[in-house]
Design a protein around this motif. Structure first.
Motif, PDB file in Angstrom:
ATOM      1  N   GLU A  47      -4.430   9.157  -5.653  1.00  0.00           N
ATOM      2  CA  GLU A  47      -3.634   9.940  -6.382  1.00  0.00           C
ATOM      3  C   GLU A  47      -2.234   9.913  -6.537  1.00  0.00           C
ATOM      4  OE1 GLU A  47      -4.700  11.808  -8.886  1.00  0.00           O
ATOM      5  OE2 GLU A  47      -6.669  10.870  -8.536  1.00  0.00           O
ATOM      6  N   VAL A  48      -1.382   9.240  -5.504  1.00  0.00           N
ATOM      7  CA  VAL A  48      -0.063   9.182  -5.314  1.00  0.00           C
ATOM      8  C   VAL A  48       0.287   8.147  -6.508  1.00  0.00           C
ATOM      9  CG1 VAL A  48       1.962   8.265  -3.961  1.00  0.00           C
ATOM     10  CG2 VAL A  48       0.265   9.935  -3.140  1.00  0.00           C
ATOM     11  N   GLN A  49      -0.400   7.250  -6.336  1.00  0.00           N
ATOM     12  CA  GLN A  49      -0.133   5.940  -7.421  1.00  0.00           C
ATOM     13  C   GLN A  49      -0.433   6.419  -8.841  1.00  0.00           C
ATOM     14  OE1 GLN A  49      -1.441   5.549  -4.339  1.00  0.00           O
ATOM     15  NE2 GLN A  49       0.147   4.133  -3.559  1.00  0.00           N
ATOM     16  N   ARG A  50      -1.614   7.476  -8.886  1.00  0.00           N
ATOM     17  CA  ARG A  50      -1.999   7.662 -10.423  1.00  0.00           C
ATOM     18  C   ARG A  50      -0.835   8.679 -10.855  1.00  0.00           C
ATOM     19  NH1 ARG A  50      -7.176   7.561  -7.859  1.00  0.00           N
ATOM     20  NH2 ARG A  50      -8.582   6.084  -8.744  1.00  0.00           N
ATOM     21  N   ARG A  51      -0.519   9.531  -9.906  1.00  0.00           N
ATOM     22  CA  ARG A  51       0.378  10.582 -10.564  1.00  0.00           C
ATOM     23  C   ARG A  51       1.908  10.095 -10.679  1.00  0.00           C
ATOM     24  NH1 ARG A  51      -0.699  16.247  -7.424  1.00  0.00           N
ATOM     25  NH2 ARG A  51      -3.074  16.242  -7.581  1.00  0.00           N
ATOM     26  N   ALA A  52       1.923   8.848 -10.161  1.00  0.00           N
ATOM     27  CA  ALA A  52       3.216   8.189 -10.574  1.00  0.00           C
ATOM     28  C   ALA A  52       3.190   7.437 -11.714  1.00  0.00           C
ATOM     29  CB  ALA A  52       3.708   7.319  -9.362  1.00  0.00           C
ATOM     30  N   GLY A  53       2.264   7.425 -12.368  1.00  0.00           N
ATOM     31  CA  GLY A  53       1.949   6.531 -13.696  1.00  0.00           C
ATOM     32  C   GLY A  53       1.152   5.248 -13.597  1.00  0.00           C
ATOM     33  N   ALA A  54       0.545   4.920 -12.612  1.00  0.00           N
ATOM     34  CA  ALA A  54      -0.375   3.804 -12.639  1.00  0.00           C
ATOM     35  C   ALA A  54      -1.642   4.150 -12.831  1.00  0.00           C
ATOM     36  CB  ALA A  54      -0.092   2.944 -11.068  1.00  0.00           C
ATOM     37  N   GLU A  55      -2.353   3.196 -13.411  1.00  0.00           N
ATOM     38  CA  GLU A  55      -3.830   3.007 -13.584  1.00  0.00           C
ATOM     39  C   GLU A  55      -4.347   2.429 -12.198  1.00  0.00           C
ATOM     40  OE1 GLU A  55      -5.300   0.982 -17.102  1.00  0.00           O
ATOM     41  OE2 GLU A  55      -3.476   1.918 -18.403  1.00  0.00           O
ATOM     42  N   VAL A  56      -5.342   3.146 -11.642  1.00  0.00           N
ATOM     43  CA  VAL A  56      -5.766   2.706 -10.321  1.00  0.00           C
ATOM     44  C   VAL A  56      -7.301   2.574 -10.244  1.00  0.00           C
ATOM     45  CG1 VAL A  56      -5.580   3.236  -7.817  1.00  0.00           C
ATOM     46  CG2 VAL A  56      -3.797   3.936  -9.307  1.00  0.00           C
ATOM     47  N   ARG A  57      -7.658   1.524  -9.724  1.00  0.00           N
ATOM     48  CA  ARG A  57      -8.863   1.020  -9.531  1.00  0.00           C
ATOM     49  C   ARG A  57      -9.089   0.888  -7.814  1.00  0.00           C
ATOM     50  NH1 ARG A  57      -9.968  -2.936 -13.574  1.00  0.00           N
ATOM     51  NH2 ARG A  57      -9.093  -1.807 -15.317  1.00  0.00           N
ATOM     52  N   MET A  58      -9.932   1.445  -7.154  1.00  0.00           N
ATOM     53  CA  MET A  58     -10.185   1.082  -5.558  1.00  0.00           C
ATOM     54  C   MET A  58     -11.531   0.586  -5.603  1.00  0.00           C
ATOM     55  SD  MET A  58      -7.756   4.290  -4.072  1.00  0.00           S
ATOM     56  CE  MET A  58      -9.455   5.225  -4.088  1.00  0.00           C
ATOM     57  N   SER A  59     -11.691  -0.539  -4.700  1.00  0.00           N
ATOM     58  CA  SER A  59     -13.124  -0.834  -4.310  1.00  0.00           C
ATOM     59  C   SER A  59     -14.003   0.347  -3.552  1.00  0.00           C
ATOM     60  CB  SER A  59     -13.342  -2.230  -3.659  1.00  0.00           C
ATOM     61  OG  SER A  59     -12.487  -1.952  -2.485  1.00  0.00           O
ATOM     62  N   THR A  67      -9.851  -2.225   1.613  1.00  0.00           N
ATOM     63  CA  THR A  67     -10.218  -1.655   0.254  1.00  0.00           C
ATOM     64  C   THR A  67      -9.283  -2.488  -0.633  1.00  0.00           C
ATOM     65  OG1 THR A  67     -10.686   0.605   1.038  1.00  0.00           O
ATOM     66  CG2 THR A  67      -9.833   0.202  -1.403  1.00  0.00           C
ATOM     67  N   ARG A  68      -9.982  -2.875  -1.870  1.00  0.00           N
ATOM     68  CA  ARG A  68      -9.072  -3.779  -2.877  1.00  0.00           C
ATOM     69  C   ARG A  68      -8.547  -2.596  -3.862  1.00  0.00           C
ATOM     70  NH1 ARG A  68      -8.641  -9.360  -2.901  1.00  0.00           N
ATOM     71  NH2 ARG A  68      -9.897 -10.081  -1.212  1.00  0.00           N
ATOM     72  N   VAL A  69      -7.358  -2.684  -4.081  1.00  0.00           N
ATOM     73  CA  VAL A  69      -6.644  -1.799  -5.088  1.00  0.00           C
ATOM     74  C   VAL A  69      -6.040  -2.542  -6.039  1.00  0.00           C
ATOM     75  CG1 VAL A  69      -4.772   0.101  -5.409  1.00  0.00           C
ATOM     76  CG2 VAL A  69      -6.122   0.110  -3.186  1.00  0.00           C
ATOM     77  N   GLU A  70      -6.417  -2.141  -7.346  1.00  0.00           N
ATOM     78  CA  GLU A  70      -5.937  -2.866  -8.699  1.00  0.00           C
ATOM     79  C   GLU A  70      -5.205  -1.826  -9.648  1.00  0.00           C
ATOM     80  OE1 GLU A  70      -5.595  -5.724 -11.722  1.00  0.00           O
ATOM     81  OE2 GLU A  70      -6.474  -6.410  -9.713  1.00  0.00           O
ATOM     82  N   MET A  71      -3.978  -2.139  -9.504  1.00  0.00           N
ATOM     83  CA  MET A  71      -3.167  -1.098 -10.231  1.00  0.00           C
ATOM     84  C   MET A  71      -2.535  -1.909 -11.642  1.00  0.00           C
ATOM     85  SD  MET A  71      -0.841   0.861  -7.248  1.00  0.00           S
ATOM     86  CE  MET A  71      -0.451  -0.375  -6.483  1.00  0.00           C
ATOM     87  N   ARG A  72      -2.554  -1.055 -12.732  1.00  0.00           N
ATOM     88  CA  ARG A  72      -1.744  -1.417 -13.807  1.00  0.00           C
ATOM     89  C   ARG A  72      -0.927  -0.485 -14.327  1.00  0.00           C
ATOM     90  NH1 ARG A  72      -4.609  -5.798 -15.968  1.00  0.00           N
ATOM     91  NH2 ARG A  72      -6.933  -5.863 -15.538  1.00  0.00           N
ATOM     92  N   VAL A  73       0.482  -0.931 -14.413  1.00  0.00           N
ATOM     93  CA  VAL A  73       1.673  -0.335 -14.774  1.00  0.00           C
ATOM     94  C   VAL A  73       2.300  -0.819 -16.136  1.00  0.00           C
ATOM     95  CG1 VAL A  73       4.055   0.326 -14.243  1.00  0.00           C
ATOM     96  CG2 VAL A  73       2.056   0.161 -12.604  1.00  0.00           C
ATOM     97  N   ARG A  74       2.215   0.215 -17.052  1.00  0.00           N
ATOM     98  CA  ARG A  74       3.079  -0.037 -18.316  1.00  0.00           C
ATOM     99  C   ARG A  74       4.085   0.218 -18.675  1.00  0.00           C
ATOM    100  NH1 ARG A  74      -1.781  -0.818 -21.374  1.00  0.00           N
ATOM    101  NH2 ARG A  74      -3.713  -0.149 -20.640  1.00  0.00           N
ATOM    102  N   LEU A  75       4.887  -0.719 -19.065  1.00  0.00           N
ATOM    103  CA  LEU A  75       6.410  -0.474 -19.649  1.00  0.00           C
ATOM    104  C   LEU A  75       6.406  -0.975 -20.856  1.00  0.00           C
ATOM    105  CD1 LEU A  75       8.324  -2.099 -16.572  1.00  0.00           C
ATOM    106  CD2 LEU A  75       8.078   0.421 -17.135  1.00  0.00           C
ATOM    107  N   GLY A  76       6.309  -0.020 -21.846  1.00  0.00           N
ATOM    108  CA  GLY A  76       6.351  -0.169 -23.252  1.00  0.00           C
ATOM    109  C   GLY A  76       4.957  -0.966 -23.576  1.00  0.00           C
ATOM    110  N   PRO A  77       5.436  -2.147 -24.437  1.00  0.00           N
ATOM    111  CA  PRO A  77       4.143  -2.872 -24.624  1.00  0.00           C
ATOM    112  C   PRO A  77       3.920  -3.652 -23.598  1.00  0.00           C
ATOM    113  CG  PRO A  77       6.219  -3.785 -25.531  1.00  0.00           C
ATOM    114  CD  PRO A  77       6.722  -2.568 -24.712  1.00  0.00           C
ATOM    115  N   LEU A  78       4.521  -4.082 -22.425  1.00  0.00           N
ATOM    116  CA  LEU A  78       4.299  -4.828 -21.446  1.00  0.00           C
ATOM    117  C   LEU A  78       3.087  -4.021 -20.445  1.00  0.00           C
ATOM    118  CD1 LEU A  78       7.767  -6.304 -20.421  1.00  0.00           C
ATOM    119  CD2 LEU A  78       5.812  -7.271 -21.945  1.00  0.00           C
ATOM    120  N   VAL A  79       2.115  -4.742 -19.714  1.00  0.00           N
ATOM    121  CA  VAL A  79       1.434  -4.197 -18.728  1.00  0.00           C
ATOM    122  C   VAL A  79       1.470  -5.262 -17.444  1.00  0.00           C
ATOM    123  CG1 VAL A  79      -1.036  -3.578 -18.208  1.00  0.00           C
ATOM    124  CG2 VAL A  79      -0.333  -3.313 -20.369  1.00  0.00           C
TER     125      VAL A  79
END
Length: 170
Positions: A47-59, A67-79
């Motif tokens: 939740e720390v990463q999610r609440r900071a604005g990242a999309e988070v998937r954890m194994s 545990t494998r953690v896959e985050m995605r962060v969007r900056l405008g049109p960039l992911v």
């Protein structure tokens, strides 16, 4: 854990290695046992990463070593894809935390540790420790911007436990 993109696994638990940018930041996020337990549950659920604005998937949820953690962060049109592997995780009555290291495809190379401690005063102290260096062409080329982004995300991580749903701030 041979697919990590750095050699100094676990170094956020002691002396940070030379040749990297170092980060150490902390703040009080609550007071008392109940706040500590709530913060720990949120921390291990990503939740720390999610609440900071990242999309988070954890194994695995809650996360643990391996545990494998896959985050995605969007900056405008960039992911930006941010893959990590949890290299350390522990929870005791008065302290808990985890560290994840970078995997291939991560914009940086290094490790980041998230720790919560219930101090003798009753304060719940959240600490982030990291070491990193550019891991991709765009973070090498845009190093000043990458450092500003990292500092911004670290501040967002530290503030994440102030978000609605956590009553740790009086």
């Amino acid at each position: 854990m041979s697919d990590l993109t750095y050699d100094e696994m676990g170094a956020t638990g002691g002396d940070l290695p030379a040749g990297y940018h170092h980060t150490r930041m902390k703040r009080v996020v609550g007071h008392g046992r109940a706040d500590f337990e709530r913060a720990a549950d949120l921390l291990f659920a990503g939740e720390v990463q999610r609440r900071a604005g990242a999309e988070v998937r954890m194994s695995e949820d809650p996360l643990r070593e391996g545990t494998r953690v896959e985050m995605r962060v969007r900056l405008g049109p960039l992911v930006f894809r941010i893959p990590c592997l949890v290299v350390y995780a522990a929870r005791t009555p008065d302290a808990c935390g985890f560290a994840y290291g970078t995997l291939p495809g991560h914009p940086e190379r290094g490790e980041e540790r998230f720790e919560l401690r219930l101090a003798p005063s009753g304060d719940v102290v959240f600490t982030i420790i990291a070491f990193s260096r550019p891991g991709r062409w765009f973070t090498r080329l845009g190093r000043p911007a990458a450092r500003r982004f990292q500092a911004w995300m670290t501040r967002r991580y530290l503030a994440a436990l102030d978000a609605p749903g956590f009553s740790g701030r009086a």
